[in-house]
Motif scaffolding. Structure first.
Motif, PDB file in Angstrom:
ATOM      1  N   HIS A 102       0.936  -1.482  -0.104  1.00 13.63           N
ATOM      2  CA  HIS A 102      -0.048  -0.179  -0.128  1.00 13.63           C
ATOM      3  C   HIS A 102       0.780   1.115  -0.241  1.00 13.63           C
ATOM      4  O   HIS A 102       0.560   2.648   0.283  1.00 13.63           O
ATOM      5  N   GLY A 103       2.579   0.745  -0.055  1.00 15.42           N
ATOM      6  CA  GLY A 103       3.891   2.369  -0.022  1.00 15.42           C
ATOM      7  C   GLY A 103       3.309   2.945   1.271  1.00 15.42           C
ATOM      8  O   GLY A 103       3.992   3.626   1.551  1.00 15.42           O
ATOM      9  N   LEU A 104       3.200   1.394   1.880  1.00 19.48           N
ATOM     10  CA  LEU A 104       3.258   2.539   3.382  1.00 19.48           C
ATOM     11  C   LEU A 104       4.638   1.554   4.170  1.00 19.48           C
ATOM     12  O   LEU A 104       4.117   0.291   4.342  1.00 19.48           O
ATOM     13  N   GLU A 105       6.248   2.337   4.236  1.00 21.24           N
ATOM     14  CA  GLU A 105       7.303   1.563   5.485  1.00 21.24           C
ATOM     15  C   GLU A 105       7.079   1.675   6.226  1.00 21.24           C
ATOM     16  O   GLU A 105       6.867   3.120   6.797  1.00 21.24           O
ATOM     17  N   LEU A 106       6.439   1.120   7.069  1.00 19.26           N
ATOM     18  CA  LEU A 106       7.130   0.856   8.579  1.00 19.26           C
ATOM     19  C   LEU A 106       8.344   1.542   9.069  1.00 19.26           C
ATOM     20  O   LEU A 106       9.424   0.832   9.256  1.00 19.26           O
ATOM     21  N   HIS A 107       8.094   2.162  10.504  1.00 15.42           N
ATOM     22  CA  HIS A 107       9.369   2.873  11.149  1.00 15.42           C
ATOM     23  C   HIS A 107       9.358   1.105  11.733  1.00 15.42           C
ATOM     24  O   HIS A 107       8.923   0.733  11.930  1.00 15.42           O
ATOM     25  N   LYS A 108      10.611   1.219  12.402  1.00 18.21           N
ATOM     26  CA  LYS A 108      11.276   0.147  12.646  1.00 18.21           C
ATOM     27  C   LYS A 108      11.450   0.888  14.199  1.00 18.21           C
ATOM     28  O   LYS A 108      12.468  -0.033  15.545  1.00 18.21           O
ATOM     29  N   ASP A 109      10.940   2.161  14.950  1.00 19.93           N
ATOM     30  CA  ASP A 109      11.373   2.059  16.572  1.00 19.93           C
ATOM     31  C   ASP A 109      10.039   1.924  16.956  1.00 19.93           C
ATOM     32  O   ASP A 109       9.091   2.150  16.858  1.00 19.93           O
ATOM     33  N   MET A 110      10.834   1.897  18.663  1.00 17.54           N
ATOM     34  CA  MET A 110       9.765   2.046  19.321  1.00 17.54           C
ATOM     35  C   MET A 110       9.078   3.594  19.981  1.00 17.54           C
ATOM     36  O   MET A 110      10.086   4.165  19.847  1.00 17.54           O
ATOM     37  N   SER A 111       8.450   3.193  21.005  1.00 22.05           N
ATOM     38  CA  SER A 111       7.825   5.091  21.602  1.00 22.05           C
ATOM     39  C   SER A 111       9.105   5.069  22.477  1.00 22.05           C
ATOM     40  O   SER A 111       9.828   3.646  22.753  1.00 22.05           O
TER      41      SER A 111
END
Length: 188
Positions: A102-111
């Protein structure tokens, strides 16, 4: 008249290199970035938010589970941590592949809150580590379960809806296992 014809011929020939240079360049070979171009419409804001939140939670779960595979005192807790690490790693890969379509690259960081909790867990050992880790697992599974159940009912994307529904069942089993190992009952 011959003079104009010679001049026209000369002008035409002299422009050939310029015309050749003005041609559009051949299309570049597909790269990893263009090969992963979205194939589906973008996700709704709600679905995107869900995916980003799950990605952050997966990163947190993987981080603390990786710690627990070596720091937990009880072998059963270490085994649980290994299963949790595998589950969340697979979950992250599945979700990332789905959202990338869908064109969304997820971030891989915690809050920042999750990072603080993970840093605090690093300082613990023995039975205190085991207890804190199991409590964190139970609370995270409980929170995630509510998010996944909501997404399973309200997702706009049918693939994300099916993913949320299937994962909710896995989260319930994960929560039950954490409770059997001694986790405190999660707060809602």
């Amino acid at each position: 008249m011959k003079h104009y014809a010679v001049w026209f011929l000369f002008a035409s020939v002299s422009l050939l290199p310029a015309v050749a240079m003005a041609r559009p360049a051949p299309a570049p070979a597909p790269t990893a970035a263009t090969a992963a171009a979205p194939t589906l419409l973008p996700l709704t804001e709600s679905d995107s938010t869900f995916a980003e939140n799950v990605s952050a939670l997966n990163t947190f779960e993987m981080t603390i589970s990786k710690m627990a595979t070596t720091q937990a005192k009880r072998p059963k807790v270490q085994e649980f941590a290994e299963k949790s690490l595998k589950m969340h790693t697979a979950n992250q890969k599945t979700l990332s592949a789905m959202t990338l379509k869908h064109g969304l690259e997820l971030h891989k960081d915690m809050s920042s809150d999750e990072a603080e909790v993970a840093d605090d867990l690093k300082t613990q050992n023995g039975t205190k580590f085991d207890r804190t880790y199991l409590d964190l697992q139970a609370q995270a599974a409980s929170d995630a379960l509510a998010m996944f159940q909501n997404e399973a009912e309200s997702a706009s994307d049918p693939d994300l809806k099916a993913y949320a529904s299937a994962t909710a069942d896995t989260l319930q089993a994960h929560l039950n296992e954490a409770m059997k190992l001694g986790a405190s009952k999660p707060t809602r």
